[in-house]
Design a protein around this motif. Sequence first.
Motif, PDB file in Angstrom:
ATOM      1  N   LEU A 174       0.811  -1.216   0.000  1.00  0.00           N
ATOM      2  CA  LEU A 174       0.000   0.000   0.000  1.00  0.00           C
ATOM      3  C   LEU A 174       0.844   1.265   0.000  1.00  0.00           C
ATOM      4  CD1 LEU A 174      -2.791  -0.954   2.564  1.00  0.00           C
ATOM      5  CD2 LEU A 174      -2.888  -1.070   0.071  1.00  0.00           C
ATOM      6  N   THR A 175       2.095   1.168   0.419  1.00  0.00           N
ATOM      7  CA  THR A 175       2.947   2.349   0.461  1.00  0.00           C
ATOM      8  C   THR A 175       3.758   2.533  -0.817  1.00  0.00           C
ATOM      9  OG1 THR A 175       4.829   1.188   1.477  1.00  0.00           O
ATOM     10  CG2 THR A 175       3.161   2.086   2.963  1.00  0.00           C
ATOM     11  N   ALA A 176       3.566   1.659  -1.804  1.00  0.00           N
ATOM     12  CA  ALA A 176       4.277   1.776  -3.070  1.00  0.00           C
ATOM     13  C   ALA A 176       3.661   2.885  -3.920  1.00  0.00           C
ATOM     14  CB  ALA A 176       4.266   0.444  -3.814  1.00  0.00           C
ATOM     15  N   ASP A 177       4.288   3.163  -5.037  1.00  0.00           N
ATOM     16  CA  ASP A 177       3.792   4.179  -5.965  1.00  0.00           C
ATOM     17  C   ASP A 177       2.385   3.794  -6.418  1.00  0.00           C
ATOM     18  OD1 ASP A 177       3.243   5.980  -7.954  1.00  0.00           O
ATOM     19  OD2 ASP A 177       5.011   5.520  -9.167  1.00  0.00           O
ATOM     20  N   PRO A 178       1.373   4.622  -6.100  1.00  0.00           N
ATOM     21  CA  PRO A 178      -0.003   4.252  -6.462  1.00  0.00           C
ATOM     22  C   PRO A 178      -0.241   4.207  -7.962  1.00  0.00           C
ATOM     23  CG  PRO A 178       0.087   6.499  -5.641  1.00  0.00           C
ATOM     24  CD  PRO A 178       1.432   5.904  -5.376  1.00  0.00           C
ATOM     25  N   ALA A 179       0.649   4.837  -8.725  1.00  0.00           N
ATOM     26  CA  ALA A 179       0.491   4.815 -10.175  1.00  0.00           C
ATOM     27  C   ALA A 179       1.149   3.587 -10.802  1.00  0.00           C
ATOM     28  CB  ALA A 179       1.093   6.085 -10.781  1.00  0.00           C
ATOM     29  N   GLY A 180       1.830   2.790 -10.002  1.00  0.00           N
ATOM     30  CA  GLY A 180       2.524   1.627 -10.533  1.00  0.00           C
ATOM     31  C   GLY A 180       1.579   0.484 -10.844  1.00  0.00           C
ATOM     32  N   PRO A 181       2.036  -0.482 -11.632  1.00  0.00           N
ATOM     33  CA  PRO A 181       1.178  -1.596 -12.049  1.00  0.00           C
ATOM     34  C   PRO A 181       0.733  -2.491 -10.905  1.00  0.00           C
ATOM     35  CG  PRO A 181       3.468  -1.993 -12.683  1.00  0.00           C
ATOM     36  CD  PRO A 181       3.395  -0.576 -12.213  1.00  0.00           C
ATOM     37  N   PHE A 223       4.928  -3.526  13.202  1.00  0.00           N
ATOM     38  CA  PHE A 223       5.461  -2.172  13.194  1.00  0.00           C
ATOM     39  C   PHE A 223       4.997  -1.419  11.951  1.00  0.00           C
ATOM     40  CE2 PHE A 223       8.291  -4.735  15.804  1.00  0.00           C
ATOM     41  CZ  PHE A 223       8.348  -3.963  16.960  1.00  0.00           C
ATOM     42  N   GLY A 224       4.371  -0.258  12.200  1.00  0.00           N
ATOM     43  CA  GLY A 224       3.710   0.463  11.114  1.00  0.00           C
ATOM     44  C   GLY A 224       4.582   1.383  10.301  1.00  0.00           C
ATOM     45  N   GLY A 225       5.821   1.570  10.698  1.00  0.00           N
ATOM     46  CA  GLY A 225       6.724   2.422   9.943  1.00  0.00           C
ATOM     47  C   GLY A 225       6.643   3.878  10.364  1.00  0.00           C
ATOM     48  N   GLY A 226       7.749   4.601  10.175  1.00  0.00           N
ATOM     49  CA  GLY A 226       7.818   5.993  10.600  1.00  0.00           C
ATOM     50  C   GLY A 226       8.066   6.106  12.086  1.00  0.00           C
ATOM     51  N   GLU A 227       8.338   7.316  12.544  1.00  0.00           N
ATOM     52  CA  GLU A 227       8.646   7.527  13.950  1.00  0.00           C
ATOM     53  C   GLU A 227       7.464   7.238  14.860  1.00  0.00           C
ATOM     54  OE1 GLU A 227      10.190  11.428  14.449  1.00  0.00           O
ATOM     55  OE2 GLU A 227      12.009  11.051  13.263  1.00  0.00           O
ATOM     56  N   ASP A 228       6.249   7.416  14.341  1.00  0.00           N
ATOM     57  CA  ASP A 228       5.046   7.219  15.162  1.00  0.00           C
ATOM     58  C   ASP A 228       4.323   5.918  14.869  1.00  0.00           C
ATOM     59  OD1 ASP A 228       4.113   7.837  12.650  1.00  0.00           O
ATOM     60  OD2 ASP A 228       2.922   9.575  13.271  1.00  0.00           O
ATOM     61  N   GLY A 229       4.844   5.095  13.971  1.00  0.00           N
ATOM     62  CA  GLY A 229       4.200   3.834  13.633  1.00  0.00           C
ATOM     63  C   GLY A 229       3.019   3.965  12.696  1.00  0.00           C
ATOM     64  N   LEU A 230       2.803   5.149  12.148  1.00  0.00           N
ATOM     65  CA  LEU A 230       1.580   5.388  11.381  1.00  0.00           C
ATOM     66  C   LEU A 230       1.811   5.522   9.867  1.00  0.00           C
ATOM     67  CD1 LEU A 230      -0.261   7.847  13.790  1.00  0.00           C
ATOM     68  CD2 LEU A 230      -0.940   5.511  13.201  1.00  0.00           C
ATOM     69  N   ALA A 231       2.973   5.125   9.372  1.00  0.00           N
ATOM     70  CA  ALA A 231       3.204   5.224   7.935  1.00  0.00           C
ATOM     71  C   ALA A 231       2.219   4.361   7.151  1.00  0.00           C
ATOM     72  CB  ALA A 231       4.647   4.840   7.605  1.00  0.00           C
ATOM     73  N   VAL A 232       2.077   3.102   7.557  1.00  0.00           N
ATOM     74  CA  VAL A 232       1.125   2.225   6.857  1.00  0.00           C
ATOM     75  C   VAL A 232      -0.323   2.659   7.120  1.00  0.00           C
ATOM     76  CG1 VAL A 232       0.297  -0.135   6.587  1.00  0.00           C
ATOM     77  CG2 VAL A 232       2.745   0.300   6.809  1.00  0.00           C
ATOM     78  N   PRO A 233      -0.718   2.981   8.370  1.00  0.00           N
ATOM     79  CA  PRO A 233      -2.078   3.482   8.576  1.00  0.00           C
ATOM     80  C   PRO A 233      -2.395   4.718   7.742  1.00  0.00           C
ATOM     81  CG  PRO A 233      -1.185   2.776  10.667  1.00  0.00           C
ATOM     82  CD  PRO A 233      -0.059   2.698   9.669  1.00  0.00           C
ATOM     83  N   ARG A 234      -1.440   5.626   7.549  1.00  0.00           N
ATOM     84  CA  ARG A 234      -1.707   6.788   6.696  1.00  0.00           C
ATOM     85  C   ARG A 234      -1.944   6.367   5.250  1.00  0.00           C
ATOM     86  NH1 ARG A 234       2.437   9.116  10.040  1.00  0.00           N
ATOM     87  NH2 ARG A 234       1.514  10.670  11.452  1.00  0.00           N
ATOM     88  N   ALA A 235      -1.212   5.365   4.798  1.00  0.00           N
ATOM     89  CA  ALA A 235      -1.442   4.847   3.450  1.00  0.00           C
ATOM     90  C   ALA A 235      -2.839   4.238   3.347  1.00  0.00           C
ATOM     91  CB  ALA A 235      -0.380   3.814   3.089  1.00  0.00           C
ATOM     92  N   VAL A 236      -3.280   3.542   4.401  1.00  0.00           N
ATOM     93  CA  VAL A 236      -4.645   2.988   4.424  1.00  0.00           C
ATOM     94  C   VAL A 236      -5.670   4.106   4.308  1.00  0.00           C
ATOM     95  CG1 VAL A 236      -6.355   1.870   5.920  1.00  0.00           C
ATOM     96  CG2 VAL A 236      -4.048   0.901   5.705  1.00  0.00           C
ATOM     97  N   SER A 301      -4.162  10.776  -7.027  1.00  0.00           N
ATOM     98  CA  SER A 301      -3.057   9.945  -6.528  1.00  0.00           C
ATOM     99  C   SER A 301      -2.015  10.788  -5.814  1.00  0.00           C
ATOM    100  CB  SER A 301      -2.408   9.179  -7.681  1.00  0.00           C
ATOM    101  OG  SER A 301      -1.909  10.084  -8.655  1.00  0.00           O
ATOM    102  N   GLU A 302      -2.002  12.116  -6.064  1.00  0.00           N
ATOM    103  CA  GLU A 302      -1.024  12.938  -5.378  1.00  0.00           C
ATOM    104  C   GLU A 302      -1.273  12.989  -3.872  1.00  0.00           C
ATOM    105  OE1 GLU A 302      -4.503  15.494  -6.500  1.00  0.00           O
ATOM    106  OE2 GLU A 302      -3.227  14.051  -7.524  1.00  0.00           O
ATOM    107  N   ARG A 303      -2.475  12.632  -3.434  1.00  0.00           N
ATOM    108  CA  ARG A 303      -2.767  12.636  -2.003  1.00  0.00           C
ATOM    109  C   ARG A 303      -2.382  11.321  -1.339  1.00  0.00           C
ATOM    110  NH1 ARG A 303      -8.404  15.527  -0.239  1.00  0.00           N
ATOM    111  NH2 ARG A 303      -8.171  17.458  -1.356  1.00  0.00           N
ATOM    112  N   LEU A 304      -2.027  10.355  -2.101  1.00  0.00           N
ATOM    113  CA  LEU A 304      -1.677   9.058  -1.525  1.00  0.00           C
ATOM    114  C   LEU A 304      -0.257   9.125  -1.003  1.00  0.00           C
ATOM    115  CD1 LEU A 304      -3.264   6.727  -4.184  1.00  0.00           C
ATOM    116  CD2 LEU A 304      -4.049   7.105  -1.855  1.00  0.00           C
ATOM    117  N   THR A 305      -0.133   9.200   0.320  1.00  0.00           N
ATOM    118  CA  THR A 305       1.174   9.374   0.934  1.00  0.00           C
ATOM    119  C   THR A 305       1.943   8.075   0.953  1.00  0.00           C
ATOM    120  OG1 THR A 305       0.201   8.960   3.103  1.00  0.00           O
ATOM    121  CG2 THR A 305       0.356  11.247   2.382  1.00  0.00           C
ATOM    122  N   ARG A 306       3.225   8.167   0.956  1.00  0.00           N
ATOM    123  CA  ARG A 306       4.082   6.991   1.017  1.00  0.00           C
ATOM    124  C   ARG A 306       4.611   6.833   2.414  1.00  0.00           C
ATOM    125  NH1 ARG A 306       8.030   6.450  -4.018  1.00  0.00           N
ATOM    126  NH2 ARG A 306       8.178   4.414  -3.041  1.00  0.00           N
TER     127      ARG A 306
END
Length: 306
Positions: A174-181, A223-236, A301-306
């Motif tokens: 989910l954290t990959a480039d949203p425009a990718g295949p 572990f969700g990634g980032g300093e706060d553990g919320l990198a993956v939740p933000r992608a969700v 897609s520009e709003r989809l954070t990595r």
Amino acid sequence: MSGTETRVVLREALSVTTQRLGRAGVASPSVDARALIAEAAGTARPLILLDVLPDGFAAQLEQLTARRERREPLQLILGRAPFRRLMLRVREGVFIPRPETELALELLREHASGPLENLVDLCTGSGALAASALDEIPAARVLAVEIDPRAADLAVENLEAAGPGRGRVLRADLTADPAGPALAELAAAGPVDAILSNPPYIPPEAVPRDAEVLEHDPHRALFGGGEDGLAVPRAVISWAARLLRPGGVLIMEHADVQGPAARDAAARIGGFEQVSTAVDLTGRDRFLVARRAAGDPTPGSERLTR
């Protein structure tokens, strides 16, 4: 061996096994001991009703008890875990479903507006939420997304058992480039009625203390990634903003200290209304609930954070 003798053996086995598990630090030694004894006896019946034990019962119980003494999770030893109305298959290397996650289905029913026909489960793991949705919402079709191949394979089994032909599993990051295949299939899934998610969310410094979690749950699922553990939740949240129809709802689990940060992420990403935090059965903040705003254009897609 008579029925009376069998019950004597079972009482002794329960006493000894409970003591051993208690000394090993197992949190619920008596409950786990009963489960291991039933597994060794090859029965789902109450132990008090057993009149005969299978050959090899003692050796089998010893093997199972030794595994639990080493703090291997009971669910992995048994190969199954209860989740709502289902008995899910579990497997080493895949996150074990937790009872607190079951509340997500209740929140979905409470906050849903309109039909629940097309659902997405992001970070599905074993497929617990997706399978339960298939089981409890007969009209639903569910796309479950998972990055780990072992978890994805297990989710396929659990979804097919719960709702034959109505669920499918997509392997994607989910954290990959949203425009990718790799994410094209997910991008094409919208608009959907609801999104469920129990993503990894533990911050990097919050190392679990329980041996069952630390040694047996895959770290990628914790572990969700980032300093706060919320990198993956933000992608969700970003994908929910992209995929949900107007009025569609996101139900996402998070840690009990992450309620404000999760609401802030939904506000920053945009496209939501009625953003709130739902508590679990112990009163702790546990779920982000966010409804897709009516009339608001789907974020690009520009709003989809990595």
